[in-house]
Motif scaffolding. Structure first.
Motif, short mmCIF file in Angstrom:
data_model
loop_
_atom_site.label_atom_id
_atom_site.label_comp_id
_atom_site.label_asym_id
_atom_site.label_seq_id
_atom_site.Cartn_x
_atom_site.Cartn_y
_atom_site.Cartn_z
N VAL A 125 -8.57 -1.87 1.67
CA VAL A 125 -7.28 -2.18 1.06
C VAL A 125 -7.50 -2.59 -0.39
N ALA A 126 -6.45 -2.49 -1.17
CA ALA A 126 -6.55 -2.86 -2.58
C ALA A 126 -6.88 -4.35 -2.69
N TRP A 130 -1.56 -7.82 0.01
CA TRP A 130 -1.33 -8.84 1.02
C TRP A 130 -1.72 -8.28 2.37
N VAL A 131 -2.43 -9.11 3.12
CA VAL A 131 -2.80 -8.69 4.47
C VAL A 131 -2.43 -9.80 5.45
N ILE A 152 -3.85 -6.47 9.18
CA ILE A 152 -2.75 -5.54 8.93
C ILE A 152 -2.48 -5.48 7.43
N ASN A 153 -2.39 -4.29 6.92
CA ASN A 153 -2.04 -4.07 5.52
C ASN A 153 -0.53 -4.22 5.37
N LEU A 154 -0.09 -5.30 4.71
CA LEU A 154 1.34 -5.59 4.69
C LEU A 154 2.14 -4.63 3.80
N PRO A 221 -4.27 2.77 4.29
CA PRO A 221 -4.75 2.07 5.47
C PRO A 221 -3.63 1.25 6.10
N VAL A 222 -3.52 1.27 7.40
CA VAL A 222 -2.48 0.51 8.10
C VAL A 222 -3.07 -0.73 8.74
N THR A 223 -4.08 -0.53 9.55
CA THR A 223 -4.63 -1.69 10.26
C THR A 223 -6.07 -1.42 10.67
#
Lengths: 245, 245
Positions: A125-126, A130-131, A152-154, A221-223
DNA sequence: AAGTGGTCTAGACCACAAA
DNA sequence: TTGTGGTCTAGACCACTTG
């Protein structure tokens, strides 16, 4: 125009019978790997059907990995190389229900934060994203069944930030909410240590089965989730029957 | 007769474009699970093609598990239930080669016998059947990579009794010789103990990944094998991209 | 150059389930 | 009863590859 033809005698449609016939010859060894099988026009004559019907059957056998087709050369039985199997990865709730045991889950840790370096190591994730980090224990018959550690990638699932995860576990919630296009699973064995051993109520050093899954929607990416099953009892099952079409 | 039609503009055949379009709408969430997608005759009109072309596309989407079709009712996006992934189970030799390491294997135990009660517990062979039991250690870079414990049903593979397994490991030899129709894999975690720990050169209690595979040819059992990978390093990888057809 | 598979058409009849 | 999908036909043109 369609001429009168004989009724279908046995197990279903004609193209299925062609598939079954060819499959039987391959699996029995009568047509070994590398052998050329009859041309389309030969099969067409043999079965007294249109070319499209033969083509449909052969196309499905290609999908099943039993044959390969080359223009001008013909159709050949494939050389077996690596085995592949379909691994079913059920929802934990369904998994417990299949054992006939009462199911329960509880969120044991929850943290919303900007992605740390450790988070980014788990999942690309970047840096400023926020995760939501969740730890969730799943119980079967009031005993720990597995421990789920999820990120989880918010930006992919903004609603997750406000979701209490009471009715649905995080995994079940996500699968309903966020369409995913790609998933990758890694399965390994580890020893339970420290907090994990404590949460699973096993001795430190107990071998555990770990399923790690990353999910993407497109390129985003989602999770990422790591599910730890304690002890030597849990099994993942995969089956393969070639050409089950 | 075939009328003139526009040339194929982009990515391949028309039915593939139909597949890609529908797949995109489903994966993006535009067509959520349970939603009815257009009827065949609507898609036929939309793409200006014959019904068979639409049918071909939808048939492949059914095979991919993205849609379900019900006569008279229509075609619907499937509800995601359990995730499935394709697990590649390569030959050990290929697995080691992929790591760029030199490969070697050795038969460390061999026994031809009538099936014992313990053998029948591993695998449903007849009580009086001859079986060949093999233990084989696979090395990568002169270090134990995994331990293979195999039982072969000699009525399914008679030649195995005389085979020295010098060139090919038992697994590779079998895959070339005996056509199989069904396989079942079970993956679990165990602690290495006693002989196994010794053979793998790890401490007793080290968590190991175990892949157990049973193979049948028709109804006849062919072989049962238990492959033990030491330590926490080894990973099985499975990927899934829905509708990769 | 020739022959294979890849794809598509414009019909057709049938089976089945929903209305 | 009606409309959907399931299957099949008898052609056709094209692309690719091999001899």
């Amino acid at each position: 125009m369609t001429e009168a033809r004989e009724p279908r005698p046995e197990g279903g449609s004609l193209h299925r019978r062609i598939i079954a016939d060819i499959e039987a010859r391959i699996l029995s060894g009568e047509w070994p790997p590398g052998r050329r099988i009859p041309f389309e026009h030969e099969l067409t004559a043999q079965y007294g059907c249109a070319r499209m019907t033969v083509s449909k059957a052969l196309t499905q056998l290609v999908a099943a990995g039993l044959i390969e087709r080359r223009r001008k050369a013909g159709t050949f039985v494939t050389q077996p190389h690596s085995q592949s199997a379909v691994l079913e990865i059920p929802d934990v709730k369904a998994e417990v229900a299949a054992l006939g045991l009462p199911y329960r889950f509880a969120i044991v840790a929850r943290s919303k934060r900007r992605a740390t370096r450790a988070d980014r190591a788990r999942f690309a994730v970047a840096a400023d994203a926020w995760v939501l980090a969740l730890t969730c224990r799943h119980d079967a018959a009031q005993r720990p069944f597995c421990l789920e550690d999820r990120l989880i990638n918010l930006s992919a699932a903004p609603d997750a930030a406000e979701e209490p995860f009471v009715e649905l576990s995080p995994g079940a919630w996500l699968v309903r909410r966020v369409p995913w296009t790609r998933a990758e699973h890694r399965i390994s064995a580890v020893a339970a240590r420290g907090d994990v051993a404590l949460a699973l109520n096993v001795a430190s050093g107990t071998p555990c089965l770990v399923v790690e899954r990353r999910t993407w929607s497109g390129e985003a990416p989602v999770t990422q989730v790591r599910v730890i099953y304690p002890g030597e009892a849990h099994e993942l099952v995969a089956r393969f029957t070639p050409g089950q079409s």
